[in-house]
Every structure is written in structure tokens, then in C-alpha cells.
Design an enzyme around this catalytic site. Structure first.
Site: not given
Ligand code: SF4
Length: 282
Positions: A124, A126, A162
Site C-alpha cells: 500500500h 501509505e 490508518t
């Protein structure tokens, strides 16, 4: 058939902020090249609508010769900013402030001498960006049980993607605790994610089927579907109303609907309209 919407569903404020930044940037640079580095959010409908307004996405900075590049909510490693500036591009940063917080906490743990563990998906953006901000050294754990397969030193510091599922974080800690002498953790799951997961759980307990609307590549949407299944409901993850199969809701009295943080409200409304056509509400 009764249709209930989750009390927290759809766009989070980080996504709304990023979309406002894109719109404002395009308006401030008429006739110039404005690109997002990767799709601004994980929703193909929104990305297509921005493309129609002239804001395309590029996968690599080298696809751009000049103009403005917008960094998306997931953030990027520091080298990407440097590369963009070296190319003379104007950089507009739409990284969600809650992702910046993860990056800062990761950096702090490394400075304090902890071995950094990032609990998230290693592919990912992030997570890739966070590794970069932490100096490039981290162990990424995707599933709690993977802790048993990696070598970890005695002192580890943990940050969390997150959009991670809160229950999985507890499982991760149960695996880490017996293997390490010291574990320092920053629970960096963002509040909109927690609210959407809790609302999805509550909904899934009261209905038989939950329709989860959002991009197939959106982690937070995928987690919402998992959370609903954990609560015993049948969950279907769709990107839009055209994917809805009437067989899924045939004879079902209570249906729930929720949506990931990158799903616009109108996509959810279209799904509700289609459900109501399949079987009128009572
Ligand atoms: S899901 Fe959380 S971290 Fe991601 S954009 Fe929304 S508020 Fe920010």
C-alpha cells in the site's frame, strides 16, 4: 425489505480535503498541466470524473515534463518530493494530516532507537511512504500471525496503517508481547476508520446482508466487508449499483448498506435506489 444505512459511511474529511485541493489547484492553474501522482483516491468513478475535468493521474513523475503534481492522501516517501522539485515541478501536497502523523510517529520511534514495525499492507502506498519517512528500515507485518515468521529484536516500536482493522491490532499485540522485551505502540488507525468500522459492526449485527460500496482497491472498504462478516452478516463488496445481483437480496428482510471513506454519497444513493427497485421497501 428494510434498508438501513450505517451511521458513519462514505467520504471522510481527509478525502474531502484532498478533492478540494485538486479542484482548487486545477482552478488556480487554468490551461496548465495538473496531475495527481497515482489516483487521488481509491475510487474509479471519482478518478474518471476528475479526468473529464482535465486532471489525469500519472504513475511516475517521469511521465511529466512540467506543471503541477498533487500528492495524494496516502503520502509519498521524501525522495519523491525531492525528485519532483529536481524536475522543476510545482508540488501540491494533499497528504492526509493523519497519514503525516503516522510518518512522524514512525520517524520518532526510529530516533528513539526502536526497531520499526508497520502493521499494514506492504504494497500500500501509505506504508511505502511511511517506510521512506522512517529512513527506509522497517519490518512490515501484514497479518498478526506473520510475527511468528520474522526475526524481531527485543525493542520494537509499532505504527499502524490508518485504515487497519482495530480487532487485528489487538491480535498483533498478542503475538508481539511474548517475543519482545519492550513494545512501544502508536495506535495510528484514524478516527474516521474507527467510526466506520464500529458503525458497520453495529449494522451487521441487525441485518442479514450488508452491501459495502467502494473501490475494490480501497483497503478501508475491504476491511468494512471483513468486519461485517466477522459479525455474522453476509457482505458483498461492490463498486457501484450495476454490480448488485438481485439474487443476493431475494427474500431478505433486513439489508444494510455502508461505504468506504473514498466512496461518494451519490454512489451509495444509487445502490439504495436500485435495491428499492428490486424489492420495494416496507
Ligand atoms: S481514511 Fe483516515 S487517513 Fe485516510 S484520508 Fe480519510 S481521514 Fe485521512
Amino acid at each position: 425489505m428494510k434498508i438501513r444505512k450505517a451511521i458513519h459511511a462514505g467520504y471522510c474529511w481527509g478525502v474531502e480535503r484532498a478533492l478540494d485541493i485538486v479542484t482548487d489547484t486545477a482552478a488556480a492553474h487554468p490551461g496548465e498541466t495538473v496531475r495527481t501522482l497515482g489516483p487521488i483516491i481509491h475510487n474509479p468513478h471519482v478518478v474518471q470524473s476528475l479526468e473529464e475535468k482535465g486532471v489525469q493521474s500519472v504513475n511516475d513523475l517521469d511521465e511529466m515534463g512540467s506543471g503541477t503534481v498533487i500528492i495524494r492522501t496516502h503520502g509519498v516517501p521524501p525522495e519523491t518530493y525531492e525528485h519532483a522539485k529536481a524536475k522543476g515541478l510545482n508540488v501540491v501536497d494533499a497528504t492526509c494530516p493523519l497519514v503525516t502523523l503516522v510518518q512522524n510517529k514512525a520517524k520518532q520511534l526510529v530516533q528513539e532507537g526502536y526497531h520499526l514495525v508497520i502493521f499494514g499492507n506492504p504494497r500500500h502506498p501509505e506504508v511505502i511512504g511511511t517506510i521512506g519517512h522512517a529512513g527506509g528500515k522497517a519490518t512490515v507485518i501484514e497479518h498478526p500471525e506473520d510475527v511468528e515468521k520474522v526475526h524481531l529484536p527485543k525493542r520494537v516500536g509499532v505504527v499502524v496503517q490508518t485504515t487497519q482493522e482495530t480487532e487485528l491490532l489487538a491480535a498483533l499485540l498478542a503475538h508481539l508481547a511474548p517475543r519482545c522485551k519492550e513494545v512501544k505502540i502508536f495506535n495510528t488507525i484514524c478516527n474516521p476508520t474507527i467510526e466506520r468500522q464500529e458503525a458497520a459492526r453495529e449494522l451487521a449485527r441487525d441485518v442479514q446482508v450488508v452491501i459495502v460500496v467502494g473501490g475494490k482497491n480501497s483497503s478501508n472498504t475491504r476491511h468494512l466487508a471483513e468486519v461485517c462478516r466477522e459479525e455474522g452478516a453476509t457482505a458483498y463488496h461492490i463498486e457501484d449499483a450495476t454490480e448488485l445481483d438481485p439474487q443476493w437480496v431475494k427474500g431478505i428482510e433486513n439489508i444494510g448498506i455502508t461505504a468506504g471513506a473514498s466512496t461518494p454519497g451519490w454512489l451509495m444513493d444509487q445502490v439504495v435506489e436500485r435495491l428499492e427497485k428490486i424489492e420495494p421497501a416496507v
